[in-house]
Design an enzyme around this catalytic site. Structure first.
Site, short mmCIF file in Angstrom:
data_model
loop_
_atom_site.label_atom_id
_atom_site.label_comp_id
_atom_site.label_asym_id
_atom_site.label_seq_id
_atom_site.Cartn_x
_atom_site.Cartn_y
_atom_site.Cartn_z
N LYS A 19 -23.87 1.36 -37.06
CA LYS A 19 -24.62 0.09 -37.10
C LYS A 19 -26.05 0.27 -36.59
CE LYS A 19 -22.17 -2.53 -34.44
NZ LYS A 19 -21.06 -1.66 -34.06
N ARG A 35 -19.62 -10.88 -31.21
CA ARG A 35 -18.55 -9.91 -31.03
C ARG A 35 -17.20 -10.58 -30.82
NH1 ARG A 35 -21.43 -5.12 -29.62
NH2 ARG A 35 -20.09 -3.35 -29.21
N ARG A 89 -21.23 11.90 -29.82
CA ARG A 89 -22.48 11.15 -29.87
C ARG A 89 -23.28 11.32 -28.58
NH1 ARG A 89 -22.93 4.81 -31.41
NH2 ARG A 89 -22.01 4.39 -29.36
N ARG A 95 -23.24 8.35 -23.30
CA ARG A 95 -23.00 7.04 -22.72
C ARG A 95 -21.63 7.03 -22.04
NH1 ARG A 95 -24.16 2.89 -27.58
NH2 ARG A 95 -22.29 1.99 -26.66
N ARG A 152 -12.41 0.43 -26.39
CA ARG A 152 -13.38 -0.25 -27.25
C ARG A 152 -12.77 -0.55 -28.61
NH1 ARG A 152 -18.13 3.71 -27.12
NH2 ARG A 152 -19.33 2.23 -28.34
P1 ADP Z 1 -21.16 -0.07 -29.89
O1 ADP Z 1 -21.41 -0.89 -31.10
O2 ADP Z 1 -21.36 1.39 -30.11
O3 ADP Z 1 -19.87 -0.39 -29.20
P2 ADP Z 1 -23.16 -1.55 -28.33
O4 ADP Z 1 -24.38 -0.90 -27.82
O5 ADP Z 1 -23.30 -2.57 -29.40
O6 ADP Z 1 -22.23 -0.36 -28.77
O7 ADP Z 1 -22.37 -2.23 -27.12
C1 ADP Z 1 -22.06 -1.54 -25.93
C2 ADP Z 1 -21.39 -2.48 -24.93
O8 ADP Z 1 -22.29 -3.55 -24.60
C3 ADP Z 1 -20.13 -3.19 -25.42
O9 ADP Z 1 -18.98 -2.39 -25.28
C4 ADP Z 1 -20.12 -4.41 -24.48
O10 ADP Z 1 -19.67 -4.08 -23.18
C5 ADP Z 1 -21.59 -4.77 -24.37
N1 ADP Z 1 -21.97 -5.75 -25.41
C6 ADP Z 1 -22.85 -5.54 -26.42
N2 ADP Z 1 -22.95 -6.64 -27.20
C7 ADP Z 1 -22.09 -7.56 -26.68
C8 ADP Z 1 -21.71 -8.87 -27.04
N3 ADP Z 1 -22.21 -9.48 -28.12
N4 ADP Z 1 -20.81 -9.51 -26.26
C9 ADP Z 1 -20.29 -8.94 -25.17
N5 ADP Z 1 -20.57 -7.69 -24.79
C10 ADP Z 1 -21.47 -6.99 -25.53
#
Ligand code: ADP
Ligand code: ZN
Length: 213
Positions: free
Chosen positions: A13, A88, A127, A160, A171
């Site tokens: 993404k 999400r 990654r 990360r 996740r």
């Molecule tokens: P990925 O898509 O690789 O899981 P992101 O960078 O989008 O990584 O998200 C990393 C973390 O940030 C998530 O696992 C969550 O803890 C937090 N996070 C990101 N966006 C949201 C959201 N919309 N609602 C709640 N937590 C979020």
């Protein structure tokens, strides 16, 4: 263009978001990037988000929703935006609908990137992420020219906390249980477009553009 990208962690993404945001000249709004910037800057928001993120859980909606609402209220998002990592869960999708309704604007599309769990695990375990610009790379599939150094900006690459194997499994569960339901939510709204997340980055970009035409 007002666009949402959805897909499991590791679907690519972030990479496609950067491309699509440039293509449509809209800001790329990644809630994960905003949280990571706050953690780096040691803000109150960052301190709050860190424990949830490190465990692979969602940051509470009360925090995330207000942060997102504030961000899409900035001037650069007035004519469009691309959301990456938000909504999400269905509660966030409903909240977003309310915010957009208040502004009398609507979404143009929700683009889903599809990929198997097996492939996700392969991608995430290797990654690496740039500490400075956030660009992703991969120890096998997208090796940087110099080990540990970002090709884009020269920053330091790190793994990360939530890309570690123990956390990836959680996740994926969180995605299946909380995030996947938003796909049928948007399908009912007639906004859903689906593409495959396999292949070259440029092939996936081309299918994204075609799906959005
Ligand atoms: P990925 O898509 O690789 O899981 P992101 O960078 O989008 O990584 O998200 C990393 C973390 O940030 C998530 O696992 C969550 O803890 C937090 N996070 C990101 N966006 C949201 C959201 N919309 N609602 C709640 N937590 C979020
Ligand atoms: Zn970088």
């Amino acid at each position: 263009m007002r666009l949402i990208l959805v897909g499991p962690p590791g679907a690519g993404k972030g990479t496609q978001a950067v491309f699509l945001a440039a293509h449509y000249s809209i800001p790329h709004i990644s809630t994960g990037d905003i949280f990571r910037a706050n953690i780096k800057g040691e803000t109150e928001l960052g301190k709050l988000a860190k424990s949830y993120m490190d465990a692979g859980n969602l940051v509470p909606d009360s925090v995330t929703n207000e942060m997102l609402k504030d961000r899409i209220g900035h001037a650069d998002a007035a004519d469009g935006f691309l959301l990456d990592g938000y909504p999400r869960n269905v509660g966030q999708a409903e909240f977003l609908d309310e915010v957009l309704e208040e502004k009398a604007i609507s979404l143009d599309a929700v683009l889903e990137l599809q990929i198997s769990n097996e492939e996700i695990i392969k991608r995430l375990s290797g990654r690496r992420t740039c500490r400075d610009c956030g660009a992703p790379s991969h120890v096998i599939f997208e090796k940087p020219a110099v080990d540990g150094v970002c090709d884009k900006c020269g920053g330091e690459l790190y793994q990360r906390e939530d890309d570690k194997e123990e956390v990836v499994a959680n996740r994926l569960n969180v995605y299946a249980e909380q995030t996947e339901p938003i796909i049928s939510y948007y399908q009912k709204e007639g906004l859903l477009k689906v593409i495959s997340a396999y292949g070259d980055v440029s092939e996936i970009s081309a299918s994204a553009i075609a799906a959005l035409k």
